[in-house]
Write a protein that holds these residues in place. Structure first.
Motif, PDB file in Angstrom:
ATOM      1  N   ARG A  95     -10.694  -5.672 -13.539  1.00  0.00           N
ATOM      2  CA  ARG A  95     -10.570  -3.911 -13.322  1.00  0.00           C
ATOM      3  C   ARG A  95      -9.248  -3.663 -13.338  1.00  0.00           C
ATOM      4  NH1 ARG A  95     -13.003  -2.090  -7.944  1.00  0.00           N
ATOM      5  NH2 ARG A  95     -11.514  -3.536  -6.894  1.00  0.00           N
ATOM      6  N   GLN A 127      -1.604  -0.846 -10.850  1.00  0.00           N
ATOM      7  CA  GLN A 127      -2.882  -1.307 -10.346  1.00  0.00           C
ATOM      8  C   GLN A 127      -2.844  -2.381  -9.435  1.00  0.00           C
ATOM      9  OE1 GLN A 127      -6.147  -0.039 -11.300  1.00  0.00           O
ATOM     10  NE2 GLN A 127      -4.885   1.612 -12.182  1.00  0.00           N
ATOM     11  N   MET A 128      -3.919  -2.664  -8.567  1.00  0.00           N
ATOM     12  CA  MET A 128      -3.871  -3.583  -7.203  1.00  0.00           C
ATOM     13  C   MET A 128      -5.026  -4.538  -7.387  1.00  0.00           C
ATOM     14  SD  MET A 128      -3.086  -2.295  -3.743  1.00  0.00           S
ATOM     15  CE  MET A 128      -2.911  -3.349  -2.221  1.00  0.00           C
ATOM     16  N   VAL A 168      -9.330   4.705  -4.882  1.00  0.00           N
ATOM     17  CA  VAL A 168      -8.110   5.623  -4.747  1.00  0.00           C
ATOM     18  C   VAL A 168      -6.973   5.141  -5.684  1.00  0.00           C
ATOM     19  CG1 VAL A 168      -6.489   6.574  -3.010  1.00  0.00           C
ATOM     20  CG2 VAL A 168      -9.087   6.176  -2.376  1.00  0.00           C
ATOM     21  N   ALA A 169      -6.847   3.777  -5.280  1.00  0.00           N
ATOM     22  CA  ALA A 169      -5.694   3.314  -6.141  1.00  0.00           C
ATOM     23  C   ALA A 169      -5.793   3.292  -7.887  1.00  0.00           C
ATOM     24  CB  ALA A 169      -5.526   1.550  -5.715  1.00  0.00           C
ATOM     25  N   ILE A 170      -7.216   3.475  -8.111  1.00  0.00           N
ATOM     26  CA  ILE A 170      -7.428   3.540  -9.612  1.00  0.00           C
ATOM     27  C   ILE A 170      -7.226   4.732 -10.074  1.00  0.00           C
ATOM     28  CG2 ILE A 170      -9.066   3.642 -11.210  1.00  0.00           C
ATOM     29  CD1 ILE A 170     -10.630   1.283  -9.880  1.00  0.00           C
ATOM     30  N   THR A 208      -1.515   4.468  -1.101  1.00  0.00           N
ATOM     31  CA  THR A 208      -2.824   4.626  -0.386  1.00  0.00           C
ATOM     32  C   THR A 208      -2.612   4.751   0.877  1.00  0.00           C
ATOM     33  OG1 THR A 208      -3.132   2.191  -0.380  1.00  0.00           O
ATOM     34  CG2 THR A 208      -4.514   3.444  -1.855  1.00  0.00           C
ATOM     35  N   GLU A 242     -10.739   1.944  -1.234  1.00  0.00           N
ATOM     36  CA  GLU A 242      -9.447   1.982  -1.357  1.00  0.00           C
ATOM     37  C   GLU A 242      -8.951   1.832  -2.828  1.00  0.00           C
ATOM     38  OE1 GLU A 242      -7.151  -0.791   1.059  1.00  0.00           O
ATOM     39  OE2 GLU A 242      -5.374   0.048   0.556  1.00  0.00           O
ATOM     40  N   ARG A 257       0.821  -1.119  -0.006  1.00  0.00           N
ATOM     41  CA  ARG A 257       0.156   0.041  -0.040  1.00  0.00           C
ATOM     42  C   ARG A 257       0.855   1.384  -0.072  1.00  0.00           C
ATOM     43  NH1 ARG A 257      -3.283  -3.825   1.434  1.00  0.00           N
ATOM     44  NH2 ARG A 257      -5.337  -3.563   1.359  1.00  0.00           N
ATOM     45  N   MET A 291     -13.536   0.595   3.519  1.00  0.00           N
ATOM     46  CA  MET A 291     -14.019  -0.677   2.527  1.00  0.00           C
ATOM     47  C   MET A 291     -12.701  -0.662   1.516  1.00  0.00           C
ATOM     48  SD  MET A 291     -16.486  -1.942   3.965  1.00  0.00           S
ATOM     49  CE  MET A 291     -17.312  -3.133   2.692  1.00  0.00           C
ATOM     50  N   GLU A 292     -12.665  -2.018   1.207  1.00  0.00           N
ATOM     51  CA  GLU A 292     -11.720  -1.966   0.110  1.00  0.00           C
ATOM     52  C   GLU A 292     -11.956  -1.424  -1.346  1.00  0.00           C
ATOM     53  OE1 GLU A 292     -10.474  -6.335   0.016  1.00  0.00           O
ATOM     54  OE2 GLU A 292      -8.693  -5.781   1.261  1.00  0.00           O
ATOM     55  N   TYR A 293     -13.253  -1.486  -1.588  1.00  0.00           N
ATOM     56  CA  TYR A 293     -13.642  -0.866  -2.751  1.00  0.00           C
ATOM     57  C   TYR A 293     -13.443   0.654  -2.806  1.00  0.00           C
ATOM     58  CZ  TYR A 293     -18.375   0.064  -0.677  1.00  0.00           C
ATOM     59  OH  TYR A 293     -19.418   0.382   0.142  1.00  0.00           O
ATOM     60  N   ALA A 299     -15.431  -7.543  -0.914  1.00  0.00           N
ATOM     61  CA  ALA A 299     -15.406  -6.129  -0.434  1.00  0.00           C
ATOM     62  C   ALA A 299     -14.697  -5.112  -1.352  1.00  0.00           C
ATOM     63  CB  ALA A 299     -14.520  -6.185   0.977  1.00  0.00           C
ATOM     64  N   ALA A 300     -13.885  -5.565  -2.193  1.00  0.00           N
ATOM     65  CA  ALA A 300     -13.346  -4.610  -3.139  1.00  0.00           C
ATOM     66  C   ALA A 300     -14.274  -4.306  -4.148  1.00  0.00           C
ATOM     67  CB  ALA A 300     -11.964  -5.522  -3.555  1.00  0.00           C
ATOM     68  N   LEU A 301     -15.399  -4.647  -4.339  1.00  0.00           N
ATOM     69  CA  LEU A 301     -16.185  -4.294  -5.362  1.00  0.00           C
ATOM     70  C   LEU A 301     -17.488  -3.396  -4.689  1.00  0.00           C
ATOM     71  CD1 LEU A 301     -16.643  -7.630  -7.154  1.00  0.00           C
ATOM     72  CD2 LEU A 301     -15.039  -5.819  -7.759  1.00  0.00           C
ATOM     73  N   ARG A 330      -1.329   6.739 -11.546  1.00  0.00           N
ATOM     74  CA  ARG A 330      -1.831   5.730 -10.948  1.00  0.00           C
ATOM     75  C   ARG A 330      -2.261   4.547 -12.167  1.00  0.00           C
ATOM     76  NH1 ARG A 330      -2.450   5.869  -5.601  1.00  0.00           N
ATOM     77  NH2 ARG A 330      -2.673   7.884  -4.694  1.00  0.00           N
ATOM     78  N   PRO A 335     -11.977   2.383 -14.278  1.00  0.00           N
ATOM     79  CA  PRO A 335     -10.619   2.908 -14.403  1.00  0.00           C
ATOM     80  C   PRO A 335     -10.260   3.507 -15.677  1.00  0.00           C
ATOM     81  CG  PRO A 335     -10.512   0.596 -13.686  1.00  0.00           C
ATOM     82  CD  PRO A 335     -11.873   0.854 -13.739  1.00  0.00           C
ATOM     83  N   ILE A 363       1.830   1.842  -3.760  1.00  0.00           N
ATOM     84  CA  ILE A 363       0.686   2.133  -4.447  1.00  0.00           C
ATOM     85  C   ILE A 363       0.201   3.514  -4.066  1.00  0.00           C
ATOM     86  CG2 ILE A 363      -1.183   1.129  -3.463  1.00  0.00           C
ATOM     87  CD1 ILE A 363      -2.048   0.217  -6.301  1.00  0.00           C
ATOM     88  N   PHE A 420      -6.978  -7.097  -4.739  1.00  0.00           N
ATOM     89  CA  PHE A 420      -7.376  -6.980  -3.281  1.00  0.00           C
ATOM     90  C   PHE A 420      -7.474  -8.346  -2.767  1.00  0.00           C
ATOM     91  CE2 PHE A 420      -7.995  -2.814  -4.542  1.00  0.00           C
ATOM     92  CZ  PHE A 420      -7.321  -1.874  -3.505  1.00  0.00           C
ATOM     93  N   GLN A 421      -7.470  -8.322  -1.299  1.00  0.00           N
ATOM     94  CA  GLN A 421      -7.474  -9.844  -0.615  1.00  0.00           C
ATOM     95  C   GLN A 421      -8.917 -10.304  -0.639  1.00  0.00           C
ATOM     96  OE1 GLN A 421      -5.917  -9.934   3.329  1.00  0.00           O
ATOM     97  NE2 GLN A 421      -6.197 -11.889   3.717  1.00  0.00           N
ATOM     98  N   ASP A 422     -10.069  -9.300  -0.272  1.00  0.00           N
ATOM     99  CA  ASP A 422     -11.334  -9.730  -0.097  1.00  0.00           C
ATOM    100  C   ASP A 422     -11.932  -9.657  -1.277  1.00  0.00           C
ATOM    101  OD1 ASP A 422     -14.033 -10.376   0.256  1.00  0.00           O
ATOM    102  OD2 ASP A 422     -13.837  -9.476   2.362  1.00  0.00           O
TER     103      ASP A 422
END
Lengths: 329, 311
Positions: free
Chosen positions: A171, A98-99, B208-210, A67, B205, A62, B201-203, A106-108, A94, A121, A65, A101-103
């Motif tokens: 993504r 690109q990254m 932000v990363a995008i 964050t 983050e 992180r 929440m990761e989305y 939760a990342a969507l 950026r 993006p 990248i 994520f683990q979960d």
């Protein structure tokens, strides 16, 4: 060796922790999550980072990248220092990093449908493209990551964990980045899905020629994906070597313990082999041991380990070990 | 788990085979289904729609307007000619000044609904954005923004509203201003609390990363995920606003005669209770109570529908 795509110099990340019940003027406790890690990454190369929970792997990712703000050191991407950029320039850069994520769920964003998630993006960095064209590209990429493109209007909660991770991969790749950071992309997935996703990542990495940093606490997954592996412990680098060399001839006592912890899928051999189990717990990063941070659990530690940071030896090509006693043990 | 009808399955299979894009079921669509299954909320919503129609179009079926005095229903005639009756055209009877109560109830309901909706709109727009920005930006900005809310909340609101009405004169605009001034404060706090948890929440983050701009992140990723709780709170806020307006009008500080509101009508009706003209109290009171109840039921239904885990 070609010019590195990414060069990280002595990167540090320190978190301020407010002690419970403290006065406003008492100084914060300093938690050092990443304590001066340096690494280099060539274009198209895959670097694995392993270490147990709390070793600073994700924080390192992180900080690279951006964050999480870094507190020291430099992150040089393609010749430019990312840590000193102003926010607007940083945002434009950026698109190259690109990254994943683990979960995966939760990342969507649960309120957006898959097409809009994957196209986000693209529309962020090429606003002139138009939503329709962006969604068309998203559909093509969905097919490439193994999703039916006619599911484009569905929402994240209608997908399984493995499918969600594929959406996350799509993504991350739609902008054709030059560096992909995967933060434990498979540890939340079912074992049966893991291999599929790992193989997909490996294939896509080759196809797109993207450099990759692959973080996991599971050495057997990392070995499969990486060209080189970096072992971290309590925010410090312990050993870095080409993947084959690290697995075949681990030199650092911590790496040896990690490799010994990987189970062998054969109960007889598993029972028979010797097992140098690590004693004790990970020390608190609020109060790390002096000198070599691993010495409190190290089987070959000696008094002088407490005095200063361990010397880094170079026992083979591209192989570096932060332990001066490897030849004596 | 409900059984899926066979026809729907076949339809899906056909669409998949043909390679058409399948329509997804968004969280909103799910919530709508759950809300539709909630009888009490659905009935309440229907009643609310009827009341709203009554408030908007009731004037068309009224035989009298809100200010014409029916001289035969004055004084001792009130108990006789002022009774609710279809023959005289006073469907709800008359008030103590001989004016048609039906027309006046329509007018009062309209004012009360408007006060509730305006207050709640201000809360939704200002409060949500204020809270989302405060929670997302965090740090010192958050501290300053939230202390402003604390300070405004600590001012006794009723006192300020009464002062406003006294200084600037009694008018419905002043009531809107006063209600707008306070209604967003609580909403800002709620939105900030939610934004704080959504921010991690990761989305977010991922966004932000995008490289998404902070304001776009707030509008695209934070606010839509706040919307559930905001909707529920806004629905529950409407009755509170109606009660505040009614209280102000009950004190005699609300809208100007001949305009009226439910609170004013109830106040006047209560004053006439001992003269055997109970309808002056009961009609406006009934509308107020039914409105409050139905708003609470709808809010409750929305909460269950939008937040099924949180029951």
């Amino acid at each position: 060796m070609t010019a590195p795509l990414l060069q990280v110099d002595e990167l540090r990340v320190t978190f301020d922790i407010r002690p419970p019940g403290a006065w406003p003027w008492t100084p914060s406790l300093k938690l050092q999550a990443v304590g001066g890690v340096s690494l280099q990454l060539a274009p198209g190369e895959a670097l694995g980072i392993v270490g147990e929970s709390g070793s600073g792997k994700s924080t390192l990712a992180r900080a690279i990248i951006g964050t999480i703000p870094s507190t020291g050191g430099r992150v040089i991407f393609d010749g430019r220092d990312l840590t000193t950029m102003d926010p607007a320039t940083r945002r434009r850069h950026r698109r190259d990093v690109q990254m994943i994520f683990q979960d995966p769920l939760a990342a969507l964003n649960p309120r957006m449908n898959v097409g809009d998630i994957i196209a986000e993006p693209l529309l962020t960095h090429e606003p002139g493209l138009g939503r329709k064209a962006a969604r068309r590209q998203a559909a093509e990429l969905m097919e490439r990551v193994g999703l039916l493109p006619n599911l484009i209007n569905r929402y994240p909660h209608e997908f399984s964990g493995g499918q969600c991770q594929r959406i996350g991969i799509a993504r991350a790749l739609i902008l054709r980045p030059r560096l992909l950071i995967c933060d434990e992309p498979v540890s939340a997935l079912d074992v049966s899905i893991r291999a599929q996703v790992v193989n997909l990542l490996k294939d896509l990495q080759r196809e797109f020629g993207v450099a990759m940093i692959f973080i996991a606490h599971d050495l057997s997954v990392v070995r499969h994906v990486s060209d080189r592996i970096l072992v971290m412990y309590l925010g410090k680098m312990m050993e870095v070597a080409p993947a084959r060399a690290l697995i075949a001839t681990p030199r650092h006592p911590y790496t040896k313990a990690l490799i010994a912890a990987v189970p062998i899928p054969d109960p007889l051999r598993e029972k028979a082999r010797p097992r140098p189990v690590l004693e004790g717990e990970l020390p608190s990063p609020l109060n790390p041991p002096s000198g070599c941070v691993f010495r409190t659990r190290c089987p070959i530690a000696r008094p002088s380990c407490a005095e200063g940071p361990p010397a880094v030896l170079n026992p083979g090509p591209g192989h570096f070990v932060a332990c001066p006693w490897i030849d004596e043990a | 788990m409900a059984m899926v009808p066979r026809a729907a399955v076949q339809e899906l299979e056909a669409a998949l085979a043909a390679g058409q894009a399948v329509r997804g079921r968004s969280l909103w669509a799910d919530a709508r289904r759950r809300f539709m299954a909630n009888r009490a909320a659905l009935v309440s919503l229907a009643i609310l729609v009827l009341i709203a129609l009554f408030a908007i179009f009731g004037g068309l079926i009224a035989a009298w307007d809100i200010e014409t005095v029916d001289w035969s229903a004055l004084g001792t005639g009130a108990a006789v000619n002022g009774r609710p009756s279809f023959a005289t055209g006073h469907y709800f009877g008359t008030d103590q000044d001989g004016r048609d109560l039906f027309a006046r109830t329509v007018q009062g309901t309209r004012i009360s609904l408007m006060v509730g909706i305006v207050g709640s709109l201000v809360a939704v727009v200002v409060g949500t954005l204020y809270g989302a920005v405060s929670g997302f930006v965090g740090g010192r900005t958050d501290q300053v923004l939230m202390r402003i809310v604390d300070v405004m909340m600590s001012i006794p609101f009723m006192f300020v509203l009464i002062l406003l009405l006294v200084v600037f004169g009694r008018s419905i605009i002043m009531i809107f201003v006063g209600v707008g001034l306070i209604s967003w404060l609580e909403m800002a706090r709620i939105a900030r609390g939610q934004a704080l948890s959504i921010k991690n929440m990761e989305y977010v983050e991922a966004a932000v990363a995008i490289g998404v701009r902070p304001m776009t992140i707030i509008l695209r990723h934070i606010v839509p995920n706040l919307a559930g709780i905001v909707t529920v709170y806004a629905t529950l806020l409407i009755p509170n606003m109606i009660i505040i307006e009614s209280f102000i009008s009950f004190l005699g500080l609300g809208v100007q005669d001949p305009q009226t509101s439910l609170g004013a009508l109830i106040s006047r009706g209560a004053a006439q209770m001992q003269y055997g003209t109970l309808w002056m109290l009961l009609f406006p009171l009934g509308f107020l109570i039914v409105m409050l109840f139905t708003f609470f039921y709808v809010g409750d239904g929305l909460r269950d529908a939008l937040d099924p885990k949180d029951r």
